[in-house]
Design a protein around this motif. Structure first.
Motif, PDB file in Angstrom:
ATOM      1  N   LYS A   1     -13.030 -24.227  46.803  1.00 51.99           N
ATOM      2  CA  LYS A   1     -13.994 -24.318  45.710  1.00 51.99           C
ATOM      3  C   LYS A   1     -15.144 -23.351  45.970  1.00 51.99           C
ATOM      4  O   LYS A   1     -15.570 -23.162  47.111  1.00 51.99           O
ATOM      5  N   LYS A   2     -15.645 -22.761  44.908  1.00 51.92           N
ATOM      6  CA  LYS A   2     -16.735 -21.786  44.998  1.00 51.92           C
ATOM      7  C   LYS A   2     -17.903 -22.379  45.788  1.00 51.92           C
ATOM      8  O   LYS A   2     -18.387 -23.463  45.475  1.00 51.92           O
ATOM      9  N   GLY A   3     -18.290 -21.679  46.848  1.00 55.03           N
ATOM     10  CA  GLY A   3     -19.420 -22.087  47.666  1.00 55.03           C
ATOM     11  C   GLY A   3     -19.073 -22.994  48.828  1.00 55.03           C
ATOM     12  O   GLY A   3     -19.900 -23.213  49.710  1.00 55.03           O
TER      13      GLY A   3
ATOM     14  N   GLY B 126     -15.016 -20.664  50.369  1.00 55.92           N
ATOM     15  CA  GLY B 126     -14.382 -20.905  49.079  1.00 55.92           C
ATOM     16  C   GLY B 126     -14.810 -19.853  48.067  1.00 55.92           C
ATOM     17  O   GLY B 126     -16.005 -19.567  47.920  1.00 55.92           O
ATOM     18  N   ALA B 127     -13.820 -19.281  47.374  1.00 53.06           N
ATOM     19  CA  ALA B 127     -14.093 -18.222  46.406  1.00 53.06           C
ATOM     20  C   ALA B 127     -13.875 -18.681  44.964  1.00 53.06           C
ATOM     21  O   ALA B 127     -14.086 -17.916  44.037  1.00 53.06           O
ATOM     22  N   GLY B 128     -13.443 -19.917  44.777  1.00 52.22           N
ATOM     23  CA  GLY B 128     -13.227 -20.422  43.425  1.00 52.22           C
ATOM     24  C   GLY B 128     -11.849 -20.078  42.896  1.00 52.22           C
ATOM     25  O   GLY B 128     -10.956 -19.678  43.633  1.00 52.22           O
ATOM     26  N   LYS B 129     -11.701 -20.238  41.588  1.00 46.05           N
ATOM     27  CA  LYS B 129     -10.414 -20.032  40.931  1.00 46.05           C
ATOM     28  C   LYS B 129     -10.115 -18.555  40.749  1.00 46.05           C
ATOM     29  O   LYS B 129     -11.002 -17.771  40.401  1.00 46.05           O
ATOM     30  N   VAL B 130      -8.862 -18.203  40.969  1.00 49.51           N
ATOM     31  CA  VAL B 130      -8.427 -16.811  40.860  1.00 49.51           C
ATOM     32  C   VAL B 130      -8.748 -16.246  39.484  1.00 49.51           C
ATOM     33  O   VAL B 130      -9.284 -15.145  39.364  1.00 49.51           O
ATOM     34  N   ASP B 131      -8.459 -17.005  38.420  1.00 48.85           N
ATOM     35  CA  ASP B 131      -8.656 -16.484  37.065  1.00 48.85           C
ATOM     36  C   ASP B 131     -10.127 -16.392  36.658  1.00 48.85           C
ATOM     37  O   ASP B 131     -10.450 -15.803  35.641  1.00 48.85           O
ATOM     38  N   LYS B 132     -11.010 -16.952  37.451  1.00 45.53           N
ATOM     39  CA  LYS B 132     -12.445 -16.870  37.158  1.00 45.53           C
ATOM     40  C   LYS B 132     -13.189 -16.011  38.183  1.00 45.53           C
ATOM     41  O   LYS B 132     -14.409 -15.949  38.184  1.00 45.53           O
ATOM     42  N   PHE B 133     -12.426 -15.360  39.069  1.00 38.67           N
ATOM     43  CA  PHE B 133     -13.066 -14.560  40.109  1.00 38.67           C
ATOM     44  C   PHE B 133     -13.513 -13.230  39.515  1.00 38.67           C
ATOM     45  O   PHE B 133     -12.710 -12.398  39.119  1.00 38.67           O
ATOM     46  N   ASP B 134     -14.837 -13.058  39.445  1.00 43.29           N
ATOM     47  CA  ASP B 134     -15.416 -11.866  38.841  1.00 43.29           C
ATOM     48  C   ASP B 134     -16.513 -11.319  39.748  1.00 43.29           C
ATOM     49  O   ASP B 134     -16.641 -11.736  40.903  1.00 43.29           O
ATOM     50  N   THR B 135     -17.302 -10.405  39.224  1.00 42.16           N
ATOM     51  CA  THR B 135     -18.345  -9.776  40.032  1.00 42.16           C
ATOM     52  C   THR B 135     -19.352 -10.795  40.553  1.00 42.16           C
ATOM     53  O   THR B 135     -19.776 -10.719  41.703  1.00 42.16           O
ATOM     54  N   ASP B 136     -19.721 -11.759  39.715  1.00 42.83           N
ATOM     55  CA  ASP B 136     -20.672 -12.785  40.165  1.00 42.83           C
ATOM     56  C   ASP B 136     -20.062 -13.661  41.260  1.00 42.83           C
ATOM     57  O   ASP B 136     -20.747 -14.028  42.217  1.00 42.83           O
ATOM     58  N   ALA B 137     -18.787 -13.991  41.127  1.00 41.45           N
ATOM     59  CA  ALA B 137     -18.121 -14.800  42.145  1.00 41.45           C
ATOM     60  C   ALA B 137     -18.025 -14.034  43.463  1.00 41.45           C
ATOM     61  O   ALA B 137     -18.208 -14.613  44.538  1.00 41.45           O
TER      62      ALA B 137
END
Length: 181
Positions: free
Chosen positions: A97-99, A119-130
């Motif tokens: 999970k992100k963070g 944790g980097a979060g979901k692959v499909d939501k991984f963007d510059t901010d992530a």
């Protein structure tokens, strides 16, 4: 402004690993060494294509995605450690999970003293901010340890429409802004 921020040299083809090494000088292609001692105020960086599990450091930083397989550097560490990372992710202790973070000490088969799973979060939501969030969380956690050297594995941490130069620049800027020391 191209004159602001750390200079990144030696950028070639992927995969890349960022190495944050204390008491070293900027080295050339192909790995990122960020050199910083606790007394210094500036980091130097080097880019390298070596296997991050074989690089000796105080901390190996491995991003973990929430809804996918382990990224290539984490897969390599998992194999080297007798599936220790798989056990951790399968147990729910690290869901990606992100963070989310988990600091492991003395993992067999890995040259670094510690592994920091981030944790980097979901692959499909991984963007510059992530991507920036992963870098910031990693830097914050490094500041909480006695680590003076670190390796940040970037392979497989893909950001849509951004190349390795972008990733290296933003990672190094985030580390510098966090005052990792």
């Amino acid at each position: 402004d191209p004159d602001l921020g750390p200079k990144i040299t030696g950028v070639g083809r992927e995969p890349h690993t960022i190495i944050i090494l204390a008491k070293c000088i900027l080295s050339a292609f192909p790995l990122i060494d960020a050199a910083l001692t606790r007394e210094q105020t500036q980091m130097d960086y080097q880019i390298n294509n070596n296997n991050p599990n074989e690089l000796t450091s105080d901390c190996l930083i491995l991003p973990v995605m929430q809804d996918g397989d382990l990224l290539p550097p984490a897969k390599s560490a998992d194999e080297a450690s007798g599936k220790r990372l798989s056990e951790i992710t399968n147990s729910g202790d690290m869901e990606g999970k992100k963070g989310q973070t988990l600091l492991l000490h003395d993992v067999d088969g890995v040259s670094s003293k510690r592994i920091l799973l981030v944790g980097a979060g979901k692959v499909d939501k991984f963007d510059t901010d992530a991507f920036r969030a992963v870098a910031a969380v990693a830097a914050t956690q490094l500041n909480k340890t006695a680590s003076e050297t670190a390796v940040f594995a970037l392979e497989g941490l893909d950001v849509a429409n951004q190349d390795i130069t972008w990733k290296l620049r933003h990672l190094s800027e985030t580390l510098e802004n966090s005052h990792y020391k």
